[in-house]
Design a protein around this motif. Structure first.
Motif, PDB file in Angstrom:
ATOM      1  N   GLY A  35       0.842  -1.042   0.133  1.00 41.35           N
ATOM      2  CA  GLY A  35      -0.096  -0.140   0.137  1.00 41.35           C
ATOM      3  C   GLY A  35       0.726   1.206  -0.139  1.00 41.35           C
ATOM      4  O   GLY A  35       0.492   2.232  -0.288  1.00 41.35           O
ATOM      5  N   ARG A  36       2.229   0.993   0.456  1.00 35.60           N
ATOM      6  CA  ARG A  36       2.993   2.389   0.345  1.00 35.60           C
ATOM      7  C   ARG A  36       4.207   2.367  -0.823  1.00 35.60           C
ATOM      8  O   ARG A  36       4.921   2.901  -0.931  1.00 35.60           O
ATOM      9  N   TYR A  37       3.786   1.438  -1.845  1.00 37.66           N
ATOM     10  CA  TYR A  37       4.745   1.187  -2.898  1.00 37.66           C
ATOM     11  C   TYR A  37       4.307   2.384  -3.741  1.00 37.66           C
ATOM     12  O   TYR A  37       3.482   2.602  -4.396  1.00 37.66           O
ATOM     13  N   THR A  38       5.327   3.348  -4.019  1.00 37.13           N
ATOM     14  CA  THR A  38       5.289   4.511  -4.655  1.00 37.13           C
ATOM     15  C   THR A  38       5.987   4.546  -6.195  1.00 37.13           C
ATOM     16  O   THR A  38       6.058   5.487  -6.788  1.00 37.13           O
ATOM     17  N   GLY A  39       6.617   3.280  -6.271  1.00 38.27           N
ATOM     18  CA  GLY A  39       7.400   3.261  -7.593  1.00 38.27           C
ATOM     19  C   GLY A  39       6.586   3.127  -8.768  1.00 38.27           C
ATOM     20  O   GLY A  39       5.332   3.269  -8.838  1.00 38.27           O
ATOM     21  N   TYR A  40       7.040   3.046 -10.032  1.00 42.09           N
ATOM     22  CA  TYR A  40       6.305   2.717 -11.012  1.00 42.09           C
ATOM     23  C   TYR A  40       5.613   1.685 -11.311  1.00 42.09           C
ATOM     24  O   TYR A  40       6.220   0.428 -10.775  1.00 42.09           O
TER      25      TYR A  40
END
Lengths: 316, 511
Positions: free
Chosen positions: B492-497
């Motif tokens: 839920g905190r994965y902010t990558g592409y």
């Protein structure tokens, strides 16, 4: 692939996961969403704060009020019917004029009052709203579009999208309808997005779908180098929307009316990301800069000046 | 701030989930894989006799947990009789007694025994005192002569015992052995002779009686013949010997019932005693017997296990607990890969229904239903219906289509078609509706991309949820869902592409 990731990182391309996790979820309080999701609320808010927006002729909230529709649009040269909770430009009907009890639509087709009523009924039952909940119909002023865009749009009204972060306009594009988008100014429907240099208000390259284009596919005119009039005023209008809604990260959609100048059409709490392709630039460096320095900017004029100074194409 | 908080939370959840999991695996011995089946054996003794009219007392040896088998449950059926079980000399003895009984009496005993695989060393015991066997002079001399012969041919106690057994089992035994065994010796007699010879040689030995729990034969219940074997004390341990082959130790499937020369049953106050032993296997899933074993020592954790629920409810949870696993996959596919689907959890639910239809048929039936539903939906579009009535109409059509499919495939003799009834019809209806709206608003390409994305996701969810191991793990170890929760929170905190972003923004990667 790692190469691709590295390049996108270097360019500071903002993708959907990061936009949600680090921008909209943090800077846009959930409680404020109705202000932009309900276009009636947005319009009332704009009017109360003296922000120019298309004039509201009337609202139809329940099926029983549909009979008042002819009354609301009487003596109006043209008008627009749109759902208060619509998304992506769905359910918007533009009437250019009326002859007796028939109406001429934007694409030139003539429809009867019955058909117009049916459109409003479907709209009220939630056909175009997110999640299908019952909706309201807004009847408002039809924008007379500024001839400046005549050569680079097909029917419809081009609108200018400005991403405003913490009150500072960070990136902008103009969305130009095409035959493919059926006169609608939404990129996913086939409209063209042309980036705008924040400093000068002059169009840059453009994107159609996910690919760059140089000429309008219907008119064949060059998309770059078009000067948007009243650019300073447009930026100020967009920057003021930050105080209007309290949303930290929003997309402001503005149309240029031939007579009334820039009008705020709608606001968006989750603005799309293709604007980066239209500008051939990533949003992240600009957002980070604003995040670090916005405390020093107090007035709207300062914020606009800051944007024009730092986000000029040469500087970006 | 919030990120550190999240990591701590995820770490705590993972530690908690894995901690309980490891405890259950290593301490409670819950099996990790669904194939671990352990055999539980029912050993039954039916005792019948005729009472003379007066007090009756009957005592019988009953088994205890041994190194090879754990006693899981036991039942005594003996109406009117008082029952006492006592331990004596390492044997367990049950005594039934009644003040007054006459006529035919029957008592019944059943034990459930489960195979235990232990690697613990044999218990060490002190060398017991030897009581000289009661032998007549001739037998004693024969035994001594035999001892002298076998001692000459062996190095230590085990080889000596082996040599002794070999001699006792020769088809043409020598004179000494003949004298000791007598004509046509029984197995019991042979073991008794071996014990006596060893005692004369000052080696502690005893007879063991038991039954064989055969796993190859399934024509049970059968009358179990008694097995007898030899235990010899050597280097502080009792070592068992097969009295026919001389091998040590005896096979795993020999269950010790009691030790010593006494008979199984002692009885006072009746006659015509008959004892019928039978052995039957009771194959249970490994989990169940582990839980049963657990129930004996009552760990609190197992009280809260899903096995304490009624079986029907258990079946529901077997499926329900899989949904988070599918959802985890969905999160991965949507937020890391960027696959577009209709509805957030629709693919997981479709994937669940594939469990009933099978993958290929599931995909065929689902695609056919959605395609037909879409056709009807496009027709309904012309009628300009309001939203809710239109949804109801599509739902009705979907149900009718499902019925038609079942009927058609049934008539064609294809049994798989019947399982179409297991598709969630409301989910199907919403899929048709959303797909048609996307089709109208964003074009067929978008609709098909999301449609195919949904199908791929459903198929992958099915493939993951259909793994027996996964089903077993989440059902037996529901605490693993805490780990899944932790992973979900972290994603839920994965902010990558996303993978799809790379394609979408590829124009920006060009310099």
């Amino acid at each position: 692939m790692t190469n691709l990731i590295r390049r996108l990182r270097e360019r500071g391309v903002l993708a959907i996961n990061r936009r949600n996790a680090q921008y909209t979820l943090i800077y846009n309080r959930r409680g404020l969403y109705p202000l932009v999701d309900d276009k009636l609320l947005t319009k009332q808010l704009a009017q109360a704060n003296g922000i120019a927006a298309p004039e509201l002729y009337g609202v139809i909230e329940v099926e029983g009020q549909v009979e008042h529709l002819p009354e609301i649009v009487r003596d109006r040269e043209g008008f627009v019917i749109k759902p208060a909770h619509g998304s992506g430009g769905e359910g918007i009907l533009v009437a250019l004029g009326q002859i007796n009890d028939k109406f001429r639509k934007q694409d030139g087709r003539i429809i009867t009052l019955d058909e117009l009523n049916h459109h409003v009924f479907s709209l009220l039952s939630g056909l175009y709203s997110l999640g299908g909940q019952p909706d309201r119909a807004l009847i408002e002023y039809r924008v007379e579009f500024n001839p400046i865009f005549e050569s680079i749009s097909y029917q419809g009204v081009p609108d200018i999208r400005i991403i405003v972060f913490l009150g500072v306009p960070v990136m902008s594009m103009v969305r130009l309808p095409t035959r493919m988008s059926e006169g609608k100014a939404n990129l996913h429907q086939g409209a063209i997005g042309a980036g705008i240099d924040i400093a000068t208000g002059r169009t840059l390259g453009a994107v159609w779908g996910n690919q760059p284009v140089n000429e309008h596919p219907d008119t064949g005119r060059a998309l770059a180098g078009v000067q948007i009039p009243d650019w300073e005023k447009l930026l100020e209008l967009a920057a003021r929307c930050h105080e209007l809604t309290g949303l930290g990260y929003q997309g402001v959609d503005i149309v240029l009316d031939r007579d009334k100048g820039p009008l705020v059409l709608e606001l968006n709490a989750r603005p799309g990301l293709n604007i980066q392709i239209a500008n051939k630039a990533g949003l992240l460096p600009r957002l980070r800069k604003v995040e670090a320095e916005h405390d020093t900017l107090t007035s709207i004029a300062e914020r606009v000046a800051y944007a024009r100074e730092h986000f000029a194409v040469s500087a970006a | 701030m919030s990120k550190a908080h999240l990591y701590v939370l995820a770490a705590v959840l993972t530690a908690l989930g894995l901690g309980i999991f490891i405890y259950k695996v290593y301490v409670l011995n819950l099996p990790l894989s669904p194939r671990t089946r352990s055999e539980v054996w029912n050993v039954e003794a039916s005792i019948s006799f005729t009472a003379k009219g007066g007090p009756v007392k009957l005592s019988m040896f009953v088994p205890t947990s041994t190194r090879g088998y754990g006693l899981v449950d036991e039942h005594f059926i003996s109406s009117g009789y008082g029952l006492v079980t006592v331990m004596e000399n390492g044997n367990r003895r049950a005594t039934w007694s009644i003040r007054n009984a006459s006529g035919k009496q029957s008592l019944y005993y059943r034990a459930g025994l489960v195979r235990v695989r232990t690697k613990a060393p044999l218990l060490e015991t002190e060398r017991p005192k030897i009581e000289a066997p009661e032998l007549n002079e001739a037998a004693l001399q024969a035994a001594k002569a035999l001892i002298a012969e076998i001692q000459a041919k062996s190095a230590d106690t085990p080889t000596m015992v082996a040599e002794l057994i070999k001699r006792l089992n020769r088809p043409e035994p020598d004179e000494n052995v003949k004298l000791l065994l007598g004509p046509q010796p029984t197995l019991k007699k042979k073991v008794q002779v071996a014990v006596n010879v060893l005692l004369v040689a000052d080696i502690p030995a005893r007879m063991v009686s038991g039954v064989r729990l055969e796993s190859e034969k399934y024509e049970f219940p059968q009358k179990a013949p008694w097995l007898r074997w030899l235990e010899v004390h050597h280097k502080k341990q009792w070592i068992s010997f097969d009295p026919l082959r001389g091998k040590s130790p005896v096979p795993d499937d020999w269950l010790r019932w009691w030790r010593g020369p006494e008979p199984l049953v002692h009885q006072e106050g009746g006659d015509k005693l008959r004892v019928v032993m039978s052995v039957s296997p009771r194959i249970e899933e490994g989990v169940v017997s582990a839980v049963r074993r657990g129930e004996i020592s009552e760990p609190v954790l197992l009280r809260f296990s899903l096995f304490s629920l009624p079986v029907r409810t258990q079946a529901v949870y077997r499926v329900l607990l899989l949904v988070p696993v599918g959802a985890l996959l969905l999160v991965f596919l949507r937020n890391m890969i960027g696959i577009r689907t209709f509805g957030t959890f629709m693919p997981v639910l479709i994937g669940l229904s594939f469990r009933e239809t099978g993958l290929l048929w599931g995909i065929v039936l689902f695609s056919a239903l959605v395609a037909l539903g879409l056709g009807v939906r496009f027709y309904l579009e012309h009628l300009k219906l309001l939203v809710v009535p239109r949804l109801a109409a599509v739902l009705t059509v979907v149900v009718l289509l499902m019925a038609a499919f079942s009927l058609l495939t049934h008539l064609l003799g294809l049994p798989m078609g019947l399982s179409v009834a297991l598709f969630p019809m409301v989910i199907l209806t919403m899929t048709v509706e959303r797909m048609s709206v996307v089709w109208e608003e964003r074009g067929s390409t978008e609709a098909l991309i999301s449609g195919v994305g949904s199908l791929i996701t459903a198929a992958l969810a099915f493939l993951v949820m259909n793994v027996k191991l996964v089903e077993h793990l989440v059902f037996v170890f529901p605490e693993l869902l805490l780990v899944i929760l932790a992973i979900t929170l972290l994603m839920g905190r994965y902010t990558g592409y996303r993978l799809a972003d790379l394609y979408r923004f590829r124009a920006l990667a060009k310099s």
